[in-house]
Design a protein around this motif. Sequence first.
Motif, short mmCIF file in Angstrom:
data_model
loop_
_atom_site.label_atom_id
_atom_site.label_comp_id
_atom_site.label_asym_id
_atom_site.label_seq_id
_atom_site.Cartn_x
_atom_site.Cartn_y
_atom_site.Cartn_z
N LEU A 1 0.83 -1.20 0.00
CA LEU A 1 0.00 0.00 0.00
C LEU A 1 0.87 1.26 0.00
O LEU A 1 0.55 2.24 -0.66
CB LEU A 1 -0.92 0.01 1.23
N ARG A 2 1.95 1.21 0.71
CA ARG A 2 2.83 2.38 0.86
C ARG A 2 3.53 2.77 -0.44
O ARG A 2 3.89 3.93 -0.61
CB ARG A 2 3.85 2.08 1.95
N GLN A 3 3.69 1.86 -1.34
CA GLN A 3 4.42 2.12 -2.58
C GLN A 3 3.83 3.26 -3.41
O GLN A 3 4.53 3.89 -4.17
CB GLN A 3 4.52 0.85 -3.42
N GLN A 4 2.54 3.50 -3.27
CA GLN A 4 1.91 4.55 -4.07
C GLN A 4 2.30 5.94 -3.59
O GLN A 4 2.20 6.90 -4.33
CB GLN A 4 0.39 4.40 -4.08
N GLY A 5 2.74 6.07 -2.33
CA GLY A 5 3.19 7.36 -1.84
C GLY A 5 2.09 8.32 -1.44
O GLY A 5 2.28 9.53 -1.46
N GLU A 6 0.93 7.80 -1.06
CA GLU A 6 -0.16 8.65 -0.58
C GLU A 6 0.19 9.20 0.80
O GLU A 6 1.08 8.71 1.47
CB GLU A 6 -1.46 7.84 -0.50
N GLY A 7 -0.57 10.19 1.26
CA GLY A 7 -0.31 10.79 2.56
C GLY A 7 -0.90 10.04 3.72
O GLY A 7 -0.51 10.25 4.87
#
Length: 151
Positions: free
Chosen positions: A18-24
């Motif tokens: 999930l973190r790979q997308q770089g959302e806040g």
Amino acid sequence: MISVQTQDFDVAEQYQLLRQQGEGAIVTFCGLVRDFNQQGKISGLHLEHYPQMTEQALQQIVNDARARWPLGNIRIIHRVGELDAGEQIVFVGVTSQHRDAAFNAAQFIMDYLKTRAPIWKKEKSAQGDQWVASKNSDIQAASQWLDKEDS
């Protein structure tokens, strides 16, 4: 991404995906098989489903969440088959640029998953096996979203 599977999952691995997308914002939920119900102790669950029907229902829940909030990645894993008390049964992960959207979407997905996903649960106990019906509290939690206009 949606997975209905018998095998266990690694929460840390799912978080990293999930973190790979770089959302806040990243919100995750992991549910476990409880060792109790209103009648007492249970030893586990047997979960059945119709694969195509289940995947379509979960995809519709994701589509409904995306229509309500600006979301990035969504990850749903629901296990089926024989599960013992204490085992992981469900994972929901949501990313967004905004924490409110991520929190609300994760709650929405779980509320709808509990009431709209065609997954049938049979509790196993010393008193015998018993199919589980939807709880009023789950139905009420899901119905709250019918009246809300979220952004």
